[in-house]
Design an enzyme around this catalytic site. Structure first.
Site, mmCIF file in Angstrom:
data_model
loop_
_atom_site.group_PDB
_atom_site.id
_atom_site.type_symbol
_atom_site.label_atom_id
_atom_site.label_comp_id
_atom_site.label_asym_id
_atom_site.label_seq_id
_atom_site.Cartn_x
_atom_site.Cartn_y
_atom_site.Cartn_z
ATOM 1 N N SER A 42 2.753 0.249 -6.674
ATOM 2 C CA SER A 42 3.316 -0.523 -6.000
ATOM 3 C C SER A 42 4.912 -1.403 -6.919
ATOM 4 O O SER A 42 4.951 -0.945 -6.265
ATOM 5 C CB SER A 42 2.337 -1.702 -6.408
ATOM 6 O OG SER A 42 1.344 -1.103 -5.578
ATOM 7 N N ARG A 43 4.342 -0.973 -7.988
ATOM 8 C CA ARG A 43 5.560 -1.445 -9.327
ATOM 9 C C ARG A 43 6.399 -0.113 -9.201
ATOM 10 O O ARG A 43 7.120 -0.181 -9.911
ATOM 11 C CB ARG A 43 5.043 -1.550 -10.627
ATOM 12 C CG ARG A 43 3.936 -3.297 -10.353
ATOM 13 C CD ARG A 43 3.933 -3.484 -12.379
ATOM 14 N NE ARG A 43 3.695 -4.540 -12.247
ATOM 15 C CZ ARG A 43 1.272 -4.642 -12.106
ATOM 16 N NH1 ARG A 43 1.267 -3.908 -12.816
ATOM 17 N NH2 ARG A 43 1.300 -6.164 -12.226
ATOM 18 N N ASP A 81 -5.991 3.336 -12.190
ATOM 19 C CA ASP A 81 -6.215 2.275 -13.956
ATOM 20 C C ASP A 81 -7.917 2.990 -14.260
ATOM 21 O O ASP A 81 -8.620 2.514 -14.074
ATOM 22 C CB ASP A 81 -5.968 1.558 -13.196
ATOM 23 C CG ASP A 81 -4.991 0.657 -12.331
ATOM 24 O OD1 ASP A 81 -4.007 -0.131 -12.424
ATOM 25 O OD2 ASP A 81 -4.792 1.382 -10.395
ATOM 26 N N LEU A 91 0.370 -1.329 0.306
ATOM 27 C CA LEU A 91 0.114 0.279 0.175
ATOM 28 C C LEU A 91 1.402 1.618 0.168
ATOM 29 O O LEU A 91 2.163 1.855 0.383
ATOM 30 C CB LEU A 91 -0.854 0.505 1.122
ATOM 31 C CG LEU A 91 -2.252 -1.493 1.521
ATOM 32 C CD1 LEU A 91 -2.589 -0.837 2.339
ATOM 33 C CD2 LEU A 91 -3.055 -0.886 -0.235
ATOM 34 N N GLY A 126 -9.130 3.502 -7.746
ATOM 35 C CA GLY A 126 -8.268 4.667 -8.683
ATOM 36 C C GLY A 126 -8.853 5.454 -10.060
ATOM 37 O O GLY A 126 -8.228 4.025 -10.857
ATOM 38 N N GLY A 169 -1.525 6.645 -2.546
ATOM 39 C CA GLY A 169 -3.054 6.241 -3.513
ATOM 40 C C GLY A 169 -4.096 5.453 -2.788
ATOM 41 O O GLY A 169 -5.079 5.568 -3.069
ATOM 42 N N HIS A 170 -3.392 4.497 -2.545
ATOM 43 C CA HIS A 170 -4.618 2.896 -2.188
ATOM 44 C C HIS A 170 -4.813 3.689 -0.367
ATOM 45 O O HIS A 170 -6.316 4.240 -0.616
ATOM 46 C CB HIS A 170 -4.064 2.036 -1.699
ATOM 47 C CG HIS A 170 -3.349 1.469 -2.682
ATOM 48 N ND1 HIS A 170 -1.224 1.401 -2.681
ATOM 49 C CD2 HIS A 170 -3.387 0.575 -3.350
ATOM 50 C CE1 HIS A 170 -1.530 0.282 -3.856
ATOM 51 N NE2 HIS A 170 -2.614 0.248 -4.316
ATOM 52 N N GLN A 185 -5.606 -12.286 -13.533
ATOM 53 C CA GLN A 185 -5.485 -11.211 -14.278
ATOM 54 C C GLN A 185 -4.201 -10.821 -14.573
ATOM 55 O O GLN A 185 -3.256 -10.115 -15.363
ATOM 56 C CB GLN A 185 -5.807 -9.964 -13.585
ATOM 57 C CG GLN A 185 -5.084 -9.334 -11.992
ATOM 58 C CD GLN A 185 -5.209 -7.876 -11.579
ATOM 59 O OE1 GLN A 185 -6.569 -8.534 -10.543
ATOM 60 N NE2 GLN A 185 -4.776 -7.517 -11.863
ATOM 61 N N VAL A 244 -3.303 9.468 -7.528
ATOM 62 C CA VAL A 244 -1.992 9.995 -6.198
ATOM 63 C C VAL A 244 -0.762 10.369 -7.125
ATOM 64 O O VAL A 244 0.109 9.678 -7.442
ATOM 65 C CB VAL A 244 -2.171 9.709 -4.792
ATOM 66 C CG1 VAL A 244 -0.986 10.410 -3.730
ATOM 67 C CG2 VAL A 244 -3.748 10.112 -3.971
#
Ligand code: AMP
Length: 270
Positions: free
Chosen positions: A177-178, A141, A24, A138, A27-28, A52, A167
């Protein structure tokens, strides 16, 4: 979790859900704050969803920090974290999938075949398990949000889907996260994505609204930052169909780039 959700609903509680894959960041946390505004109880789901990811993608090295995530959730006032095992979500005899047929075709749907089928399937399951009144996703995506809105409307999920603003880091890079995969050098180049998108917005503000010209500038800017383009497209922000003319407030510029081996996405709606 489903039993808890039903019990909460029986007591008249409104549930808000924030689906995530964990690791996290701010943004989360912004999604959690929005969920708290619209509900009595917030459930954050934390699940790295294998359906996915394509075989060559980063499923096996996707960053994880469950103790850190739990601390952040506690501090943020999340009521429940639902973090199921893969074998519970996809037992051996699993065979049912949920799929949108059109809105999942462009952008990430084109470069990641099967990705959104995995997303819609897991999100349907998470919705049925957590029984939310609202779900917060968000705009980072952007297509995922559009796909989930379409699915919610088409399948009559009684859930309000709320899109949260992107964010960004101070320099403009969208939090992801990436981003943890990036070397120092790559991090410097990665800011080129948001800079190029902001530049487009400014061009439009100064009167350049020809999509073909804007797209050619956008691609050149990205190349000049050493980024390898996966896609850069201009679409209608509501139905994700190609746009040939600028439409005020509805013009989506969406980009996916490889920075080294890391694939990052970003977008703006102008
Ligand atoms: P993820 O854990 O990357 O699957 O993301 C979980 C949710 O957080 C998705 O709805 C994302 O769109 C959202 N999200 C991720 N990064 C950001 C960001 N920088 N700003 C706003 N929302 C985000």
């Amino acid at each position: 979790m489903q039993k808890i959700s039903f019990a909460l609903k029986k007591k008249g509680k409104k549930i808000g859900v924030v689906p995530t894959m964990g690791y996290l960041h701010e943004g989360h946390l912004s999604l959690i704050r929005i969920a708290q505004k619209y509900s009595d109880i917030v459930i954050l789901t934390l699940f790295i969803n294998p359906t996915q990811f394509a075989a060559h993608e980063d499923l096996n090295r996707y960053p994880q920090d469950i103790p850190g995530d739990l601390k952040k959730c506690k501090k943020a006032g999340v009521d429940y974290v639902f973090s199921p095992k893969i074998s519970k979500m996809y037992p051996k005899n699993f065979e049912t999938y949920v799929e949108t047929t059109q809105i999942s075709l462009p952008l990430c749907g084109g470069s990641r075949p099967g990705h959104f089928r995995g997303v819609t399937t897991i999100v349907s399951k998470l919705f049925l398990i957590t029984q939310p009144t609202v779900a917060v996703l968000g705009k980072k995506d952007f297509q995922q949000l559009a796909v989930i809105k379409r699915m919610g409307a088409d399948l009559n999920f009684p859930i309000r889907i709320i899109g949260a603003p992107i964010v960004r880091d101070k320099d403009g890079l969208a939090l992801s996260s990436r981003n943890v995969y990036l070397t120092l050098e790559e991090r410097k180049n990665a800011v080129g994505i948001s800079s190029a998108l902001f530049w487009i917005r400014n061009q439009i503000k100064s009167g350049e609204t020809r999509i073909a010209i804007l797209m050619s500038h956008l691609k050149n800017k990205l190349f000049s930052c050493g980024l390898r383009l996966d896609y850069a497209e201009c679409l209608h922000s509501e139905n994700l169909t190609p746009l040939t003319h600028y439409q005020k407030g509805k013009t989506l510029f969406a980009v996916a780039c490889f920075v080294g081996k890391t694939r990052l996405i970003d977008n703006i709606v102008v």
